[in-house]
Write an enzyme that holds these catalytic residues in place. Sequence first.
Site, PDB file in Angstrom:
ATOM      1  N   ASP A 275      42.766  37.657  37.146  1.00 18.26           N
ATOM      2  CA  ASP A 275      44.423  38.296  37.427  1.00 18.26           C
ATOM      3  C   ASP A 275      44.691  39.003  38.259  1.00 18.26           C
ATOM      4  O   ASP A 275      44.006  39.929  38.967  1.00 18.26           O
ATOM      5  CB  ASP A 275      45.144  38.673  36.005  1.00 18.26           C
TER       6      ASP A 275
ATOM      7  N   ASP B 282      47.127  42.391  39.099  1.00 13.18           N
ATOM      8  CA  ASP B 282      48.526  42.863  38.826  1.00 13.18           C
ATOM      9  C   ASP B 282      48.839  44.405  39.944  1.00 13.18           C
ATOM     10  O   ASP B 282      48.117  44.317  41.102  1.00 13.18           O
ATOM     11  CB  ASP B 282      47.592  43.816  37.719  1.00 13.18           C
TER      12      ASP B 282
ATOM     13  N   ASP C  43      42.296  53.975  35.037  1.00  9.95           N
ATOM     14  CA  ASP C  43      40.807  54.560  34.565  1.00  9.95           C
ATOM     15  C   ASP C  43      39.588  54.644  35.080  1.00  9.95           C
ATOM     16  O   ASP C  43      38.879  55.994  35.251  1.00  9.95           O
ATOM     17  CB  ASP C  43      40.353  53.045  33.251  1.00  9.95           C
TER      18      ASP C  43
END
Length: 450
Positions: free
Chosen positions: A64, A66, A156
């Site tokens: 996907d 983002d 992260d």
Amino acid sequence: MNSVTALEGIEKARIIERDQHPVSRKNISPNALKVLYRLSDNGFAAFLVGGGVRDVLLGKQPKDFDIATDATPEQVRELFRNARIIGRRFKIVHIRYGREIIETTTFRAHHEQVNEIQDNVSRRQITAMDSAHSTGGMILRDNVYGNIDEDAMRRDFTVNALYYTTDGFRILDFCNGLQDLEARKLRMIGDPEARYREDPVRMLRAIRFAAKLEFTIEEKTEAPIDELAPLLSSISPARLFDETLKLLCNGHARATFTLLCKYRVGEFLLTPTIEALDAADEISLRLVELALDNTDDRLAQGKSVTPAFLFAALLWPVLQLKLQRFGNAEQISPQQYHQAANDSIMEQLQCTAIPKRFTIASREIWDLQRRLQRRNKRNVFSLLNHPRFRAAYDFLLLREEAGEDLQDLGAWWTDIQKSDTNQQNAMIAAVEPTTKRRRRRRKKPSGKSE
Ligand code: ATP
Ligand code: MG
């Protein structure tokens, strides 16, 4: 010009010009490009970030796309009719184009900077403050908006903090993500232990990316996982269910499972399975491995996978251990079987939620395993039309492949599906007398002894 807006004030990033990187608009979903252009046409900074940049750089197809922007969720919603603000932990905007969702998040400051920001409220792009922590350092809410370099620092892993802009088609690298990408390393941004404490799901993400990208987890990023794995118990079962699916339905389930065991994280996510595998026989272990391989193969072929099948397989060793306590297979009553099935699922529900439609289907797959053994006419035709037949049949084949001796039952069900009605009747007749003969045989010895 908007081009000035997007890169204005960005000092900490290494900027990689278009001719120095392989990311082309051809690799990016047209809908994601649409969102990027509309945001920047309206004076906002907007970047593709995360897997959408990382995977293209690795020559993979992103799952996907983002987007990170300095527009607030409300400002984004105003620009797109198809946008919806969602999220409790993080306010994010989903912009929907048919089946594709472009996830758009507002630049977020790292939580540790909250005090600093509150002391200096006039700082650029700070539009809202809303951050909360639990006593253990876990972030409960995180809606403190910041600028792009702050946004990069609260992501992260370094390879997940690469930003692509349509302004000059450049890539921005704030924390040596490109270097780690080339070295195929997952490195946590900041202090790994603190970042895992903030959000223990990052441990699962480390494992997921390591398996999916075939990256190694950098030493300091890897070190605290074993010890901090129990923190996963503090995560909501619903979120853990979502993460479990992401871990096992990413096309690398087998590799992921191996890492889940290696880092002891599996003990908190799939507790009953891991415990059962310690005590279970070779066949059960093999069945789990084959189910994971099967999941990966199906996804590679573009086929769908259902969590019901996956959990039926993962909990099969658990069910088998419970059934063993009742004696051998023929002695187990339907009630005992149901009880053992129920208990197995209940144990998993202590770790992760599983929507009811899946647990019902898993139990049906198990129930049908028993029914597949009964090959009388009525049962066979009703099974062939059963909505869960296909899954149960696949499961039966898996059991045989794992080494269970079911006397070629799988092959029989394979053949009967390919046969016409006459042949099917003949096949049933051929196996039915066996039961009658057996009954007759049983009578003889008892007759003799009388
Ligand atoms: P994929 O979509 O292939 O699973 P991804 O890296 O895009 O991988 P997403 O879950 O889509 O992962 O999240 C998008 C980005 O948001 C990540 O790349 C990362 O930068 C950031 N992110 C997501 N979850 C977290 C988290 N728990 N902590 C910090 N940053 C996160
Ligand atoms: Mg993503």
